[in-house]
Write a protein that holds these residues in place. Sequence first.
Motif, PDB file in Angstrom:
ATOM      1  N   SER A  50      -1.230   6.707  -0.588  1.00  0.00           N
ATOM      2  CA  SER A  50      -0.567   5.859   0.390  1.00  0.00           C
ATOM      3  C   SER A  50       0.955   5.989   0.311  1.00  0.00           C
ATOM      4  O   SER A  50       1.575   5.567  -0.668  1.00  0.00           O
ATOM      5  CB  SER A  50      -0.969   4.403   0.160  1.00  0.00           C
ATOM      6  N   PRO A  51       1.594   6.537   1.324  1.00  0.00           N
ATOM      7  CA  PRO A  51       3.058   6.664   1.294  1.00  0.00           C
ATOM      8  C   PRO A  51       3.769   5.330   1.499  1.00  0.00           C
ATOM      9  O   PRO A  51       4.927   5.184   1.144  1.00  0.00           O
ATOM     10  CB  PRO A  51       3.357   7.619   2.448  1.00  0.00           C
ATOM     11  N   TRP A  52       3.076   4.342   2.094  1.00  0.00           N
ATOM     12  CA  TRP A  52       3.696   3.053   2.349  1.00  0.00           C
ATOM     13  C   TRP A  52       3.703   2.163   1.105  1.00  0.00           C
ATOM     14  O   TRP A  52       4.365   1.133   1.090  1.00  0.00           O
ATOM     15  CB  TRP A  52       2.973   2.338   3.483  1.00  0.00           C
ATOM     16  N   ALA A  53       2.970   2.561   0.076  1.00  0.00           N
ATOM     17  CA  ALA A  53       2.860   1.732  -1.121  1.00  0.00           C
ATOM     18  C   ALA A  53       4.204   1.545  -1.803  1.00  0.00           C
ATOM     19  O   ALA A  53       4.487   0.484  -2.352  1.00  0.00           O
ATOM     20  CB  ALA A  53       1.858   2.343  -2.091  1.00  0.00           C
ATOM     21  N   GLU A  54       5.049   2.549  -1.764  1.00  0.00           N
ATOM     22  CA  GLU A  54       6.350   2.409  -2.430  1.00  0.00           C
ATOM     23  C   GLU A  54       7.304   1.498  -1.672  1.00  0.00           C
ATOM     24  O   GLU A  54       8.254   0.980  -2.221  1.00  0.00           O
ATOM     25  CB  GLU A  54       6.988   3.784  -2.655  1.00  0.00           C
ATOM     26  N   TYR A  55       7.050   1.272  -0.378  1.00  0.00           N
ATOM     27  CA  TYR A  55       7.938   0.418   0.424  1.00  0.00           C
ATOM     28  C   TYR A  55       7.480  -1.030   0.454  1.00  0.00           C
ATOM     29  O   TYR A  55       8.270  -1.916   0.769  1.00  0.00           O
ATOM     30  CB  TYR A  55       8.065   0.965   1.849  1.00  0.00           C
ATOM     31  N   GLY A  56       6.224  -1.271   0.234  1.00  0.00           N
ATOM     32  CA  GLY A  56       5.701  -2.633   0.133  1.00  0.00           C
ATOM     33  C   GLY A  56       5.825  -3.418   1.427  1.00  0.00           C
ATOM     34  O   GLY A  56       5.574  -2.924   2.516  1.00  0.00           O
ATOM     35  N   SER A 112      -4.968   5.312  -4.464  1.00  0.00           N
ATOM     36  CA  SER A 112      -3.775   4.474  -4.528  1.00  0.00           C
ATOM     37  C   SER A 112      -2.500   5.311  -4.528  1.00  0.00           C
ATOM     38  O   SER A 112      -1.469   4.856  -4.076  1.00  0.00           O
ATOM     39  CB  SER A 112      -3.824   3.556  -5.752  1.00  0.00           C
ATOM     40  N   ASP A 113      -2.567   6.542  -5.016  1.00  0.00           N
ATOM     41  CA  ASP A 113      -1.394   7.409  -5.028  1.00  0.00           C
ATOM     42  C   ASP A 113      -1.142   8.069  -3.673  1.00  0.00           C
ATOM     43  O   ASP A 113      -0.050   8.524  -3.384  1.00  0.00           O
ATOM     44  CB  ASP A 113      -1.544   8.505  -6.090  1.00  0.00           C
TER      45      ASP A 113
END
Length: 90
Positions: free
Chosen positions: A14-20, A11-12
């Motif tokens: 994924s660079p796209w996780a912070e952009y949602g 889960s950490d």
Amino acid sequence: MMLLGQADAISDVSPWAEYGLPGLVILAFFGLFYLVVRWAGGHINKQAESHREERSEWRKSNEQMQTEFRGTIERTSDNFSETVREILKR
């Protein structure tokens, strides 16, 4: 325990996780843009090939017409020269 540690690591990553959702929408637009560019490139290549074939056919037709025209001019010139010779003999 080890599975929980791996799940946290995944889960950490994924660079796209912070952009949602905005990041997902931007990614979708990039994907759509890529598909449109690919389609347009293929369409342009098909048109270029069709145009190339059409020009080839036109050149063949044009060469045939030029050959026929050249023959017509030569016959006309020969007939004219013959007519002038006959008139001069009189």
